[in-house]
Design a protein around this motif. Sequence first.
Motif, PDB file in Angstrom:
ATOM      1  N   GLN A  65       0.669  -1.174   0.200  1.00 20.20           N
ATOM      2  CA  GLN A  65      -0.121   0.381   0.110  1.00 20.20           C
ATOM      3  C   GLN A  65       0.833   1.458  -0.204  1.00 20.20           C
ATOM      4  O   GLN A  65       2.329   0.818   0.488  1.00 20.20           O
ATOM      5  CB  GLN A  65      -1.397   0.020   1.309  1.00 20.20           C
ATOM      6  CG  GLN A  65      -0.776   0.191   2.317  1.00 20.20           C
ATOM      7  CD  GLN A  65      -1.280   0.308   4.043  1.00 20.20           C
ATOM      8  OE1 GLN A  65      -2.481   0.495   3.331  1.00 20.20           O
ATOM      9  NE2 GLN A  65      -0.890   0.017   4.717  1.00 20.20           N
ATOM     10  N   ASP A  66       0.424   2.493  -0.644  1.00 23.43           N
ATOM     11  CA  ASP A  66       0.944   3.507  -1.131  1.00 23.43           C
ATOM     12  C   ASP A  66       0.150   4.278  -0.114  1.00 23.43           C
ATOM     13  O   ASP A  66      -1.475   4.117  -0.278  1.00 23.43           O
ATOM     14  CB  ASP A  66       1.750   3.871  -1.649  1.00 23.43           C
ATOM     15  CG  ASP A  66       0.655   4.668  -2.861  1.00 23.43           C
ATOM     16  OD1 ASP A  66      -0.397   4.610  -2.688  1.00 23.43           O
ATOM     17  OD2 ASP A  66       1.389   4.599  -3.603  1.00 23.43           O
ATOM     18  N   CYS A  67       0.541   5.949   0.070  1.00 23.98           N
ATOM     19  CA  CYS A  67      -1.316   6.720   0.798  1.00 23.98           C
ATOM     20  C   CYS A  67      -0.184   8.190   0.331  1.00 23.98           C
ATOM     21  O   CYS A  67       0.908   8.705   0.452  1.00 23.98           O
ATOM     22  CB  CYS A  67      -1.508   7.122   1.842  1.00 23.98           C
ATOM     23  SG  CYS A  67      -2.398   7.801   2.253  1.00 23.98           S
ATOM     24  N   LYS A  68      -0.903   9.225  -0.671  1.00 23.33           N
ATOM     25  CA  LYS A  68      -0.317  10.259  -0.973  1.00 23.33           C
ATOM     26  C   LYS A  68      -1.561  11.559  -0.268  1.00 23.33           C
ATOM     27  O   LYS A  68      -2.700  11.475  -0.130  1.00 23.33           O
ATOM     28  CB  LYS A  68      -1.068  10.786  -2.319  1.00 23.33           C
ATOM     29  CG  LYS A  68       0.037  12.161  -3.067  1.00 23.33           C
ATOM     30  CD  LYS A  68      -0.711  12.172  -4.618  1.00 23.33           C
ATOM     31  CE  LYS A  68       0.198  13.555  -4.733  1.00 23.33           C
ATOM     32  NZ  LYS A  68      -0.044  13.763  -5.519  1.00 23.33           N
ATOM     33  N   LEU A 110      -4.995   9.937  -0.990  1.00 22.35           N
ATOM     34  CA  LEU A 110      -5.217   9.144  -2.145  1.00 22.35           C
ATOM     35  C   LEU A 110      -3.754   7.694  -1.481  1.00 22.35           C
ATOM     36  O   LEU A 110      -3.523   7.764  -1.392  1.00 22.35           O
ATOM     37  CB  LEU A 110      -4.818   9.117  -3.428  1.00 22.35           C
ATOM     38  CG  LEU A 110      -5.713   8.680  -4.265  1.00 22.35           C
ATOM     39  CD1 LEU A 110      -6.907   7.469  -4.647  1.00 22.35           C
ATOM     40  CD2 LEU A 110      -5.044   9.028  -5.912  1.00 22.35           C
ATOM     41  N   SER A 111      -5.666   6.679  -1.614  1.00 19.85           N
ATOM     42  CA  SER A 111      -4.314   4.958  -0.601  1.00 19.85           C
ATOM     43  C   SER A 111      -4.265   4.989  -2.131  1.00 19.85           C
ATOM     44  O   SER A 111      -5.513   3.693  -2.489  1.00 19.85           O
ATOM     45  CB  SER A 111      -4.798   4.647   0.358  1.00 19.85           C
ATOM     46  OG  SER A 111      -3.756   3.319   0.863  1.00 19.85           O
ATOM     47  N   LYS A 112      -3.616   3.582  -2.648  1.00 20.49           N
ATOM     48  CA  LYS A 112      -3.168   2.549  -3.694  1.00 20.49           C
ATOM     49  C   LYS A 112      -2.895   1.357  -2.912  1.00 20.49           C
ATOM     50  O   LYS A 112      -2.019   1.280  -1.742  1.00 20.49           O
ATOM     51  CB  LYS A 112      -2.307   2.880  -4.390  1.00 20.49           C
ATOM     52  CG  LYS A 112      -3.222   3.969  -5.257  1.00 20.49           C
ATOM     53  CD  LYS A 112      -2.518   4.296  -6.331  1.00 20.49           C
ATOM     54  CE  LYS A 112      -3.161   5.482  -7.145  1.00 20.49           C
ATOM     55  NZ  LYS A 112      -2.754   5.821  -8.815  1.00 20.49           N
ATOM     56  N   GLN A 113      -4.071   0.052  -3.310  1.00 16.40           N
ATOM     57  CA  GLN A 113      -3.186  -1.090  -2.970  1.00 16.40           C
ATOM     58  C   GLN A 113      -3.265  -2.115  -3.391  1.00 16.40           C
ATOM     59  O   GLN A 113      -4.674  -2.320  -4.348  1.00 16.40           O
ATOM     60  CB  GLN A 113      -4.464  -1.840  -1.238  1.00 16.40           C
ATOM     61  CG  GLN A 113      -4.415  -0.301   0.289  1.00 16.40           C
ATOM     62  CD  GLN A 113      -5.822   0.170  -0.541  1.00 16.40           C
ATOM     63  OE1 GLN A 113      -6.775   0.197  -0.963  1.00 16.40           O
ATOM     64  NE2 GLN A 113      -5.995   1.690   0.172  1.00 16.40           N
TER      65      GLN A 113
END
Length: 141
Positions: A65-68, A110-113
């Motif tokens: 995961q990441d998060c901006k 905005l998080s992507k997983q």
Amino acid sequence: MKIALSDFRFTTEFPVHWGDMDAARHVNNLIYLRWAESGRIRYFEKMKLDTTFSPADIGPILGWQDCKYMFPMTYPDTAVVGVRVTEIEEDRFIMESGIFSKRHHRIAALSKQIIVPYDYGTLRKAPLPAAWIAAVKELEG
């Protein structure tokens, strides 16, 4: 690329608690990831996935995961979390969680997983179940 709440077919809301703020007096970065996680679990429940993951189950596991972070939320506010699947691959799917400030009417993070099917009995990665693909396609329209 501009992201709007209307880009998400599935949304859920969480109140901002006073204790969610850190010493800088804005919501701590970890809380955004917690909201993304809670939204993701609610999405899984809409998919009819068993989120209790008994040892005999194949269930989703977070692979990455990441998060901006784009806007500092503060108390009082409500986080509106939009969740969607943006891509289905052979052995995983990619999710996105947009976290919006209800008070300020704008995106805050905005998080992507990457979600991987996992066999909790054998403790190994599993093939992507066809039922998951069908459930995602139904939810995403």
